[in-house]
Design an enzyme around this catalytic site. Structure first.
Site, short mmCIF file in Angstrom:
data_model
loop_
_atom_site.label_atom_id
_atom_site.label_comp_id
_atom_site.label_asym_id
_atom_site.label_seq_id
_atom_site.Cartn_x
_atom_site.Cartn_y
_atom_site.Cartn_z
N ASP A 238 0.81 -1.23 0.00
CA ASP A 238 0.00 0.00 0.00
C ASP A 238 0.84 1.28 0.00
OD1 ASP A 238 -2.22 -1.67 0.14
OD2 ASP A 238 -2.23 -1.66 2.32
N GLY B 41 -4.53 -4.47 -3.72
CA GLY B 41 -5.52 -3.44 -4.06
C GLY B 41 -4.74 -2.21 -4.47
N HIS B 42 -4.72 -1.92 -5.77
CA HIS B 42 -3.92 -0.82 -6.30
C HIS B 42 -4.85 0.29 -6.78
CE1 HIS B 42 -0.40 -3.81 -7.16
NE2 HIS B 42 -0.70 -3.71 -5.89
N GLY C 152 0.10 13.63 -3.96
CA GLY C 152 -1.35 13.46 -4.01
C GLY C 152 -1.67 12.27 -4.89
N THR D 208 -8.47 -3.33 -0.30
CA THR D 208 -9.06 -4.64 -0.58
C THR D 208 -10.06 -5.03 0.49
OG1 THR D 208 -7.12 -5.36 -1.80
CG2 THR D 208 -8.50 -7.11 -0.91
N GLN E 144 2.05 -6.18 -3.10
CA GLN E 144 2.52 -6.23 -1.71
C GLN E 144 3.82 -5.43 -1.56
OE1 GLN E 144 1.50 -9.68 -3.11
NE2 GLN E 144 -0.44 -8.75 -2.61
N LYS F 152 1.79 2.02 -5.06
CA LYS F 152 2.34 1.43 -6.30
C LYS F 152 1.43 1.69 -7.49
CE LYS F 152 2.39 -2.60 -4.30
NZ LYS F 152 2.04 -2.21 -2.92
P1 GDP Z 1 -0.76 0.21 -3.53
O1 GDP Z 1 -1.36 -1.05 -3.03
O2 GDP Z 1 0.69 0.30 -3.28
O3 GDP Z 1 -1.10 0.48 -4.98
O4 GDP Z 1 -1.44 1.39 -2.68
P2 GDP Z 1 -3.00 1.56 -2.32
O5 GDP Z 1 -3.73 1.97 -3.53
O6 GDP Z 1 -3.49 0.36 -1.58
O7 GDP Z 1 -2.93 2.71 -1.24
C1 GDP Z 1 -2.35 3.96 -1.53
C2 GDP Z 1 -3.42 5.05 -1.30
O8 GDP Z 1 -2.79 6.32 -1.28
C3 GDP Z 1 -4.45 5.14 -2.42
O9 GDP Z 1 -5.68 5.55 -1.88
C4 GDP Z 1 -3.88 6.22 -3.34
O10 GDP Z 1 -4.89 6.89 -4.09
C5 GDP Z 1 -3.27 7.14 -2.33
N1 GDP Z 1 -2.08 7.88 -2.80
C6 GDP Z 1 -1.09 7.47 -3.64
N2 GDP Z 1 -0.11 8.41 -3.72
C7 GDP Z 1 -0.50 9.43 -2.90
C8 GDP Z 1 0.11 10.68 -2.51
O11 GDP Z 1 1.21 11.02 -2.92
N3 GDP Z 1 -0.58 11.43 -1.60
C9 GDP Z 1 -1.79 11.06 -1.11
N4 GDP Z 1 -2.39 11.88 -0.24
N5 GDP Z 1 -2.39 9.91 -1.45
C10 GDP Z 1 -1.74 9.09 -2.32
P1 IMO Z 2 -0.88 -4.31 -2.19
O1 IMO Z 2 -0.42 -4.88 -3.49
C1 IMO Z 2 -0.99 -4.63 2.17
C2 IMO Z 2 -1.07 -8.65 3.87
C3 IMO Z 2 -2.32 -9.08 4.59
C4 IMO Z 2 -1.73 -10.03 5.63
C5 IMO Z 2 -0.60 -10.70 4.86
C6 IMO Z 2 -0.98 -12.06 4.27
O2 IMO Z 2 -2.17 -3.58 -2.24
O3 IMO Z 2 0.20 -3.52 -1.53
P2 IMO Z 2 -2.51 -12.83 2.24
O4 IMO Z 2 -3.96 -12.58 1.96
O5 IMO Z 2 -1.60 -12.33 1.18
O6 IMO Z 2 -2.23 -14.26 2.61
O7 IMO Z 2 -2.21 -11.97 3.58
O8 IMO Z 2 -0.26 -9.82 3.80
N1 IMO Z 2 -1.28 -8.18 2.48
C7 IMO Z 2 -1.21 -6.90 2.11
N2 IMO Z 2 -1.03 -5.78 2.85
N3 IMO Z 2 -1.08 -4.53 0.82
C8 IMO Z 2 -1.23 -5.64 0.06
O9 IMO Z 2 -1.19 -5.61 -1.28
C9 IMO Z 2 -1.34 -6.90 0.71
N4 IMO Z 2 -1.52 -8.16 0.28
C10 IMO Z 2 -1.46 -8.94 1.37
O10 IMO Z 2 -2.98 -8.00 5.19
O11 IMO Z 2 -1.13 -9.29 6.67
MG MG Z 3 -2.90 -1.70 -1.79
#
Ligand code: GDP
Ligand code: IMO
Ligand code: MG
Length: 427
Positions: free
Chosen positions: A13, A40-41, A414, A299, A223, A16
């Site tokens: 999270d 969850g991207h 952002g 997610t 991840q 990415k």
């Molecule tokens: P990922 O799993 O690495 O793709 O990240 P996630 O999408 O799960 O979580 C990142 C969250 O931060 C999302 O809600 C993005 O829209 C948000 N985000 C990404 N870059 C920025 C940033 O530079 N600033 C802020 N405020 N939010 C961001």
């Molecule tokens: P993205 O790609 C954050 C965490 C789960 C749990 C552990 C194992 O969005 O960054 P699993 O279901 O994979 O067996 O769970 O890994 N986890 C994540 N945490 N971002 C993710 O993906 C994750 N995918 C799995 O919360 O701790």
């Molecule tokens: Mg994520």
């Protein structure tokens, strides 16, 4: 753009999805090589917000091609739902999305075994998985008992599935869990495959030919390194190699065709699920990071645990993934803080250590050694040039570079595409 592997440098999270989206401009192909719909991207395009789980984020750029590689575990029903969601919002997948025939399949029994496996564990051993069946699907892969996408388009599929389900139902019964229905799973899988079968192919020659033709590749990590099955906080990890090595084994594009590794790093730290997290905050600062950063799982919706930036973790990513440069995200979330802390080392049983211990009990005993820096307490919103950042923000970034051992090349202020600063390479 050189062939680029993008990895999460913390516990997932990191942002990415957003960084992949901005880098896709310069790539011909975006490839997912590990993980499943545990990911969850989030990508924001204009007023629209997309959360992608299995489909590479590159799908949101017309003309770019996307691959779900052999290293991914894939729930066909969930994937169809996701594809429909993307198509409903105006993006095509035909001729643009390719699924490896070697990718392993996640079935409902994997999800049930995931939930059941967690429920049977003592509280301290629970991982807090996403319950998407990821661990059991990778277990079947390693045990040589899995089914792959190519198996689902073979005429033998119904019989093979029947025998798998008999076996899995014995395992579920032994755990005291409800069993699954063969006919139901077969029908749902065949319905999903009516959509997916045309997209399934041998992606190895496809990618090989593309590389030979000079196309550029962007590998979308899922991840983060601290959730990597080898280098993460085992056993509180996911079941795949989330580090840069996973890009090669999970796609069939060999390591000597990769040119650059970008690590995505949040300006602070978060974690979802259980397991040690040395810089975790349980105070008002932690609450503030969660509130301002909107740190709730993309997610599962779970609140993310929040803490200060941890340079020990960042250095671990540099060492294990060969990070060439950082994409530093969510710096804007720190805008209101009076004081910021950076963890530069840990104290473990009275000794100072500068690396992540392999043993999770030792990591749980580590206390962070902090440096303090003044915050900038002014909004960074709308800033498009690095030089326009408040001096204290520039100093914070320079310190992160010094203690993490890699330069910040991309800065995100952002969630939107235009809230990104690309820095000129420095000597
Ligand atoms: P990922 O799993 O690495 O793709 O990240 P996630 O999408 O799960 O979580 C990142 C969250 O931060 C999302 O809600 C993005 O829209 C948000 N985000 C990404 N870059 C920025 C940033 O530079 N600033 C802020 N405020 N939010 C961001
Ligand atoms: P993205 O790609 C954050 C965490 C789960 C749990 C552990 C194992 O969005 O960054 P699993 O279901 O994979 O067996 O769970 O890994 N986890 C994540 N945490 N971002 C993710 O993906 C994750 N995918 C799995 O919360 O701790
Ligand atoms: Mg994520």
């Amino acid at each position: 753009m050189p062939n680029t592997i993008l990895i999460g440098a913390q516990w997932g999270d990191e942002g990415k999805g957003k960084i992949i989206d901005v880098l896709t401009e310069g790539a011909d192909w975006v490839v997912r090589a590990q993980g499943g719909n545990n990911a969850g991207h989030t990508v924001e395009v204009g007023e629209e917000r997309f959360v992608l789980h299995l489909v590479p984020s590159g799908i949101l750029h017309d003309g770019k091609r996307c691959v779900i590689g052999n290293g991914v575990v894939l729930d066909p029903v969930a994937l169809v739902e996701e594809i429909r969601g993307v198509m409903d919002r105006g993006f095509s997948v035909e001729g643009r999305l390719f699924i490896s025939d070697r990718a392993h399949v996640v079935f409902p029994y994997h999800r049930m075994l995931d939930a059941q496996g967690e429920a049977c564990k003592a509280k301290d051993d629970q991982i807090g998985t996403t319950q998407r069946g990821i661990g059991p699907a990778y277990s079947d892969k390693a045990a040589r008992f899995g089914l792959r996408m190519g198996d689902l388009i073979d005429p033998s599929f119904p019989e093979v599935l029947r025998s798998r389900i008999e076996d899995k139902n014995r395992a579920l019964s032994a755990l005291g869990a409800p069993t699954v229905e063969f006919a139901e799973i077969l029908a749902a899988t065949q319905e999903a495959m009516a959509v997916l079968a045309p997209l399934v192919c041998d992606t190895v020659p496809l990618l090989h030919d593309a590389v030979r033709a000079g196309d550029t590749m962007l590998f979308e990590g899922a991840q983060g390194i601290m959730l990597d099955i080898d280098f993460g906080t085992y056993p509180f990890v996911t079941s795949s190699n989330a580090g840069s090595g996973g890009a090669a084994t999970g796609s069939g594009v060999p390591p000597n065709r990769m040119d650059r590794v970008v690590g995505v790093l949040k300006a602070y730290t978060t974690r979802v699920g259980e397991g040690p997290f040395p810089t975790e905050l349980f105070d008002a600062d932690g609450e503030e990071l969660r509130r301002v950063g909107r740190e709730f799982g993309a997610t599962t919706g779970r609140p993310r645990r929040c803490g200060w930036f941890d340079a020990v973790v960042a250095r671990h990513a540099v060492m294990t993934c060969g990070v060439d440069e950082w994409a530093l995200t969510k710096l804007d979330v720190l805008d209101g803080f009076e004081t910021l802390k950076i963890c530069t080392a840990y104290e473990l049983d009275g000794r100072l250590i500068d690396h992540v211990p392999a043993n999770v009990r030792q990591l749980a005993r580590c206390t962070p050694i902090y440096e303090e820096m003044p915050g900038w307490q002014t909004s960074t919103q709308g800033i498009t040039r690095y030089e326009e950042l408040p001096a204290a923000a520039q100093r914070y970034i320079a310190r992160l570079e010094a203690v993490s051992g890699a330069p910040v090349a991309i800065l995100s202020l952002g969630p939107r595409r235009d809230e990104t600063i690309f820095r000129e390479p420095r000597a």
